[in-house]
Motif scaffolding. Structure first.
Motif, mmCIF file in Angstrom:
data_model
loop_
_atom_site.group_PDB
_atom_site.id
_atom_site.type_symbol
_atom_site.label_atom_id
_atom_site.label_comp_id
_atom_site.label_asym_id
_atom_site.label_seq_id
_atom_site.Cartn_x
_atom_site.Cartn_y
_atom_site.Cartn_z
ATOM 1 N N TRP A 229 -4.490 -3.680 -0.029
ATOM 2 C CA TRP A 229 -5.937 -3.556 -0.168
ATOM 3 C C TRP A 229 -6.570 -3.110 1.140
ATOM 4 O O TRP A 229 -7.480 -2.258 1.158
ATOM 5 C CB TRP A 229 -6.534 -4.892 -0.605
ATOM 6 N N VAL A 230 -6.107 -3.678 2.249
ATOM 7 C CA VAL A 230 -6.667 -3.312 3.548
ATOM 8 C C VAL A 230 -6.427 -1.829 3.834
ATOM 9 O O VAL A 230 -7.350 -1.102 4.222
ATOM 10 C CB VAL A 230 -6.060 -4.186 4.668
ATOM 11 N N ALA A 231 -5.185 -1.370 3.662
ATOM 12 C CA ALA A 231 -4.870 0.035 3.933
ATOM 13 C C ALA A 231 -5.688 0.969 3.058
ATOM 14 O O ALA A 231 -6.203 1.995 3.527
ATOM 15 C CB ALA A 231 -3.374 0.279 3.720
ATOM 16 N N THR A 232 -5.826 0.629 1.787
ATOM 17 C CA THR A 232 -6.599 1.479 0.882
ATOM 18 C C THR A 232 -8.062 1.529 1.295
ATOM 19 O O THR A 232 -8.680 2.603 1.321
ATOM 20 C CB THR A 232 -6.473 0.967 -0.559
ATOM 21 N N GLU B 286 2.835 -1.985 -0.659
ATOM 22 C CA GLU B 286 2.886 -0.526 -0.663
ATOM 23 C C GLU B 286 1.796 0.054 0.234
ATOM 24 O O GLU B 286 0.662 -0.419 0.228
ATOM 25 C CB GLU B 286 2.683 0.017 -2.078
ATOM 26 N N PHE B 287 2.139 1.079 0.980
ATOM 27 C CA PHE B 287 1.142 1.821 1.749
ATOM 28 C C PHE B 287 0.685 3.009 0.905
ATOM 29 O O PHE B 287 1.512 3.699 0.302
ATOM 30 C CB PHE B 287 1.734 2.312 3.070
ATOM 31 N N PRO B 288 -0.627 3.280 0.841
ATOM 32 C CA PRO B 288 -1.123 4.364 -0.024
ATOM 33 C C PRO B 288 -0.867 5.758 0.555
ATOM 34 O O PRO B 288 -1.793 6.472 0.961
ATOM 35 C CB PRO B 288 -2.620 4.062 -0.126
ATOM 36 N N LEU B 289 0.398 6.153 0.601
ATOM 37 C CA LEU B 289 0.762 7.465 1.142
ATOM 38 C C LEU B 289 0.033 8.599 0.429
ATOM 39 O O LEU B 289 -0.266 9.631 1.028
ATOM 40 C CB LEU B 289 2.279 7.679 1.016
#
Length: 224
Positions: A107-110, A149-152
């Motif tokens: 959530w943070v990365a997104t 998961e990282f939002p690549l």
């Protein structure tokens, strides 16, 4: 969380819950025209410090995620504070609906990627690329060891070059996974590198004694 706070965070300017719109799949996906930016001062009041447990973190984190996705600097600063706290060491704050791993950093990365994107959309240039570089680089490093998961898919090729060393380290870590700990993340990383840097991908696959065909199901099924 009481209903007043929920309505502050999760409804459009006309009071519609985000899940009742015809497009928003989650709390971070409201369009600018549906956001009540006048709520920002009230939402900022929810960014309490210090926090030392998951229950204490829940409301301020939700507030920070929403603010950051709206492009608010105070929300981003709070997410940086949260990442430095390492709440993953406290327990599972945001369990994945199927696999139960902690999705907090997802959530943070997104939200951070959306922060950069909304500033680009509003001002016509990527004014926040350098601003978000430290936190996104750190989250990529965390993602090598944790299951989130990282939002690549939110990267586009030219801007991903700034993260080149972090992305290559991430790919190598995913290819080294022999236990299925990272589930489909190795396949997603391979698919990303097919577009981003296929030459390095070929090298990394050879180093890991893997073949592109090992990831064919992910490449064909999960759309980027």
């Amino acid at each position: 969380m009481d209903e007043e706070i929920e309505r502050l965070l999760y409804t459009t300017k006309d009071g519609t819950w985000y899940w009742e719109t015809d497009y928003a799949a989650d709390k971070l996906e409201l369009d600018d025209e549906d956001i009540d930016f006048d709520r920002i001062p009230e939402i900022r009041k929810l960014l309490t410090k210090p926090v030392a447990s998951l229950p204490e973190l829940y409301v301020p984190l939700e507030a920070a995620l929403v603010l950051t996705s709206w492009g608010d600097e105070e929300g981003l600063k709070y997410l940086e504070y949260v990442v430095d706290l390492r709440p993953d060491r406290w327990g599972n704050g945001e369990p994945h609906r199927l696999r139960c791993y902690d999705t907090t950093y997802e959530w943070v990365a997104t939200a951070v990627m959306l922060f950069r994107g909304v500033h680009h959309d509003r001002f016509g240039k990527d004014v926040m690329r350098k601003r978000v570089f430290p936190i996104l680089s750190l989250l990529l490093k965390y993602c090598e060891k944790l299951q989130f998961e990282f939002p690549l898919h939110l990267f586009i090729r030219n801007e991903a070059f700034e993260y080149d060393s972090s992305l290559k380290s991430y790919l190598r870590a995913m290819l080294a996974d022999k236990s299925d700990f990272h589930h489909h993340k190795p396949g997603d990383a391979v698919k990303f590198f097919l577009k981003y840097d296929p030459v390095f991908l070929e090298t990394a696959l050879k180093e890991a004694n893997k073949n592109l065909s090992d990831y064919s199901s992910y490449i064909n099924e999960r759309e980027y």
